[in-house]
Design a protein around this motif. Structure first.
Motif, PDB file in Angstrom:
ATOM      1  N   CYS A  11      53.393  74.314  35.118  1.00  0.00           N
ATOM      2  CA  CYS A  11      52.776  73.927  36.264  1.00  0.00           C
ATOM      3  C   CYS A  11      53.072  72.427  36.764  1.00  0.00           C
ATOM      4  N   HIS A  12      53.456  72.607  38.182  1.00  0.00           N
ATOM      5  CA  HIS A  12      53.903  70.932  38.839  1.00  0.00           C
ATOM      6  C   HIS A  12      52.825  70.030  38.316  1.00  0.00           C
ATOM      7  N   ALA A  13      51.668  70.311  38.539  1.00  0.00           N
ATOM      8  CA  ALA A  13      50.507  69.255  38.099  1.00  0.00           C
ATOM      9  C   ALA A  13      50.601  68.875  36.536  1.00  0.00           C
ATOM     10  N   VAL A  14      50.991  69.676  35.664  1.00  0.00           N
ATOM     11  CA  VAL A  14      51.343  69.157  34.412  1.00  0.00           C
ATOM     12  C   VAL A  14      52.504  68.289  34.343  1.00  0.00           C
ATOM     13  N   GLY A  15      53.472  68.460  35.017  1.00  0.00           N
ATOM     14  CA  GLY A  15      54.742  67.860  35.087  1.00  0.00           C
ATOM     15  C   GLY A  15      54.458  66.419  35.661  1.00  0.00           C
ATOM     16  N   MET A  16      53.795  66.216  36.384  1.00  0.00           N
ATOM     17  CA  MET A  16      53.172  65.003  37.252  1.00  0.00           C
ATOM     18  C   MET A  16      52.483  64.119  36.311  1.00  0.00           C
ATOM     19  N   LEU A  17      51.570  64.871  35.529  1.00  0.00           N
ATOM     20  CA  LEU A  17      50.681  64.213  34.679  1.00  0.00           C
ATOM     21  C   LEU A  17      51.539  63.557  33.335  1.00  0.00           C
ATOM     22  N   LEU A  18      52.538  64.361  32.990  1.00  0.00           N
ATOM     23  CA  LEU A  18      53.553  64.030  31.862  1.00  0.00           C
ATOM     24  C   LEU A  18      54.442  62.843  32.386  1.00  0.00           C
ATOM     25  N   SER A  19      54.687  62.838  33.657  1.00  0.00           N
ATOM     26  CA  SER A  19      55.582  61.743  34.138  1.00  0.00           C
ATOM     27  C   SER A  19      54.979  60.627  34.178  1.00  0.00           C
ATOM     28  N   ALA A  20      53.518  60.519  34.757  1.00  0.00           N
ATOM     29  CA  ALA A  20      52.728  59.193  34.687  1.00  0.00           C
ATOM     30  C   ALA A  20      52.398  58.713  33.357  1.00  0.00           C
ATOM     31  N   SER A  21      52.378  59.596  32.271  1.00  0.00           N
ATOM     32  CA  SER A  21      51.946  59.290  31.077  1.00  0.00           C
ATOM     33  C   SER A  21      52.966  58.866  30.013  1.00  0.00           C
ATOM     34  N   ALA A  22      54.097  59.653  29.950  1.00  0.00           N
ATOM     35  CA  ALA A  22      55.334  59.568  28.885  1.00  0.00           C
ATOM     36  C   ALA A  22      56.376  58.668  29.610  1.00  0.00           C
ATOM     37  N   LEU A  23      56.279  58.135  30.663  1.00  0.00           N
ATOM     38  CA  LEU A  23      57.577  57.348  31.301  1.00  0.00           C
ATOM     39  C   LEU A  23      56.910  56.144  31.747  1.00  0.00           C
ATOM     40  N   PRO A  24      57.327  55.003  31.456  1.00  0.00           N
ATOM     41  CA  PRO A  24      57.015  53.797  32.254  1.00  0.00           C
ATOM     42  C   PRO A  24      57.239  54.051  33.754  1.00  0.00           C
ATOM     43  N   GLN A  25      56.165  53.620  34.601  1.00  0.00           N
ATOM     44  CA  GLN A  25      56.004  53.594  36.060  1.00  0.00           C
ATOM     45  C   GLN A  25      56.978  52.576  36.850  1.00  0.00           C
ATOM     46  N   VAL A  26      57.542  53.262  37.666  1.00  0.00           N
ATOM     47  CA  VAL A  26      58.421  52.301  38.747  1.00  0.00           C
ATOM     48  C   VAL A  26      57.801  52.297  40.089  1.00  0.00           C
ATOM     49  N   GLU A  27      58.227  51.383  40.836  1.00  0.00           N
ATOM     50  CA  GLU A  27      57.664  51.250  42.401  1.00  0.00           C
ATOM     51  C   GLU A  27      58.998  51.069  43.172  1.00  0.00           C
ATOM     52  N   PRO A  28      58.706  51.485  44.452  1.00  0.00           N
ATOM     53  CA  PRO A  28      59.678  51.466  45.450  1.00  0.00           C
ATOM     54  C   PRO A  28      60.150  49.924  45.501  1.00  0.00           C
ATOM     55  N   VAL A  29      61.331  49.814  45.789  1.00  0.00           N
ATOM     56  CA  VAL A  29      62.166  48.521  45.989  1.00  0.00           C
ATOM     57  C   VAL A  29      61.513  47.770  47.205  1.00  0.00           C
ATOM     58  N   ARG A  30      61.175  46.542  47.082  1.00  0.00           N
ATOM     59  CA  ARG A  30      60.796  45.731  48.053  1.00  0.00           C
ATOM     60  C   ARG A  30      61.956  45.151  48.774  1.00  0.00           C
ATOM     61  N   PRO A  31      62.039  45.190  50.329  1.00  0.00           N
ATOM     62  CA  PRO A  31      63.287  44.870  51.141  1.00  0.00           C
ATOM     63  C   PRO A  31      63.738  43.534  50.568  1.00  0.00           C
ATOM     64  N   GLU A  32      62.753  42.341  50.581  1.00  0.00           N
ATOM     65  CA  GLU A  32      63.209  41.108  50.283  1.00  0.00           C
ATOM     66  C   GLU A  32      63.957  41.173  48.912  1.00  0.00           C
ATOM     67  N   ARG A  33      63.595  41.871  47.923  1.00  0.00           N
ATOM     68  CA  ARG A  33      64.452  41.706  46.665  1.00  0.00           C
ATOM     69  C   ARG A  33      65.689  42.101  46.949  1.00  0.00           C
ATOM     70  N   LEU A  34      66.059  42.909  47.818  1.00  0.00           N
ATOM     71  CA  LEU A  34      67.492  43.250  47.850  1.00  0.00           C
ATOM     72  C   LEU A  34      68.465  42.297  48.628  1.00  0.00           C
ATOM     73  N   HIS A  35      67.761  41.107  49.146  1.00  0.00           N
ATOM     74  CA  HIS A  35      68.818  39.973  49.569  1.00  0.00           C
ATOM     75  C   HIS A  35      69.428  39.330  48.481  1.00  0.00           C
ATOM     76  N   GLN A  36      68.652  39.341  47.385  1.00  0.00           N
ATOM     77  CA  GLN A  36      69.106  38.580  46.042  1.00  0.00           C
ATOM     78  C   GLN A  36      70.354  39.278  45.499  1.00  0.00           C
ATOM     79  N   VAL A  37      70.549  40.441  45.681  1.00  0.00           N
ATOM     80  CA  VAL A  37      71.704  41.105  44.814  1.00  0.00           C
ATOM     81  C   VAL A  37      72.998  41.160  45.411  1.00  0.00           C
ATOM     82  N   GLN A  38      74.027  41.520  44.661  1.00  0.00           N
ATOM     83  CA  GLN A  38      75.307  41.416  45.017  1.00  0.00           C
ATOM     84  C   GLN A  38      76.060  42.698  45.525  1.00  0.00           C
ATOM     85  N   ALA A  39      75.466  43.725  44.887  1.00  0.00           N
ATOM     86  CA  ALA A  39      75.925  45.012  45.168  1.00  0.00           C
ATOM     87  C   ALA A  39      74.792  46.061  44.865  1.00  0.00           C
ATOM     88  N   ILE A  40      75.090  47.368  45.695  1.00  0.00           N
ATOM     89  CA  ILE A  40      74.216  48.448  45.342  1.00  0.00           C
ATOM     90  C   ILE A  40      75.102  49.489  44.434  1.00  0.00           C
TER      91      ILE A  40
END
Length: 253
Positions: free
Chosen positions: A55-84
């Motif tokens: 079930c896709h819903a179970v997969g999403m629940l597993l993703s939220a509970s079994a793995l650390p959660q990450v957020e989309p990158v904020r555009p201003e943070r990309l100015h600090q990097v040297q490479a993608i």
């Protein structure tokens, strides 16, 4: 056979669908020999687990509970990097309509997002991906070849292109060799959200200052009722999450 080649084989046997099916088969064998109630109960539990993991819903629940959660990158943070830096996620060695190998769906999604970030920021781009352990021994081209062609279609030419690494840890080590000699340490790391915690861990270990730029977030795909019915997409999501949670545990050990 190299030790690394055993990883995808053992994972295929332990993870769904093979793992629950083998457990159900064991239950039926036990039921036919000496323990009918216990064996049938084991088989029923295994099949019920396989249903839920599909079930896709179970997969999403597993993703939220079994793995650390990450957020989309904020555009201003990309100015600090040297490479993608974008990580490979597989290759389709036979694409007869193109006549040449093509990136898998995961690799294509990562490349598209990384190319967009590179165009927006003007930062140079690095790709890392050779021939993964699950492809070792077969007639597979390195991911880097198809990735370079696809990036050019997106209007980006990679400055660095690693074709030797076979897994996430090697991705980090190979890029440390390529980028480190040029003083590149601050990178925006592009991979799928479910893969990002382990990828970030390995790249930090290799000495990089990482800004996570995940893509491919788990999200509902159909109406709610269908999310709770087994599907190929749901089973694939549960399998990815379970595999990645175990790989992350091993990487941290």
């Amino acid at each position: 056979m190299l030790a690394g080649e055993l990883k995808p084989i053992l994972a295929a046997l332990a993870l769904p669908p093979a793992g629950p099916l083998l457990l159900a088969a064991l239950g039926l064998v036990l039921a036919a020999r000496r323990w009918p109630r216990s064996g049938l109960a084991l088989a029923a539990i295994a099949l019920a687990g396989l249903w839920l993991l599909g079930c896709h819903a179970v997969g999403m629940l597993l993703s939220a509970s079994a793995l650390p959660q990450v957020e989309p990158v904020r555009p201003e943070r990309l100015h600090q990097v040297q490479a993608i830096v974008v990580l490979g996620g597989g290759v389709l060695p036979n694409a007869p309509e193109y006549g040449v190998a093509q990136p898998s769906a995961f690799t294509l999604g990562r490349l598209r997002y990384a190319a967009m970030l590179a165009r927006r920021t003007g930062k140079p781009l690095a790709f890392t991906g050779g021939i993964g352990w699950s492809s070792a021994g077969g007639d597979f081209p390195p991911e880097s070849e198809s990735a370079a062609r696809t990036l050019q279609e997106f209007g980006v030419v990679p400055r660095w292109n690693d074709s030797r690494s076979r897994d996430t840890a090697e991705n980090a080590r190979e890029l440390e060799t390529l980028l480190g000699v040029q003083g590149v340490r601050r990178i925006a790391l592009v991979t799928d959200a479910w893969h990002m915690p382990r990828a970030e861990l390995e790249f930090r270990r290799a000495g990089f200052d990482v800004v996570a730029a995940p893509t491919g977030f788990a999200a509902p795909q159909t109406r709610p009722l269908l999310e709770w019915l087994p599907s190929a997409e749901g089973l694939a999501l549960s399998r990815r999450v379970l595999r990645e949670a175990f790989a992350l545990w091993l990487a941290r050990a």
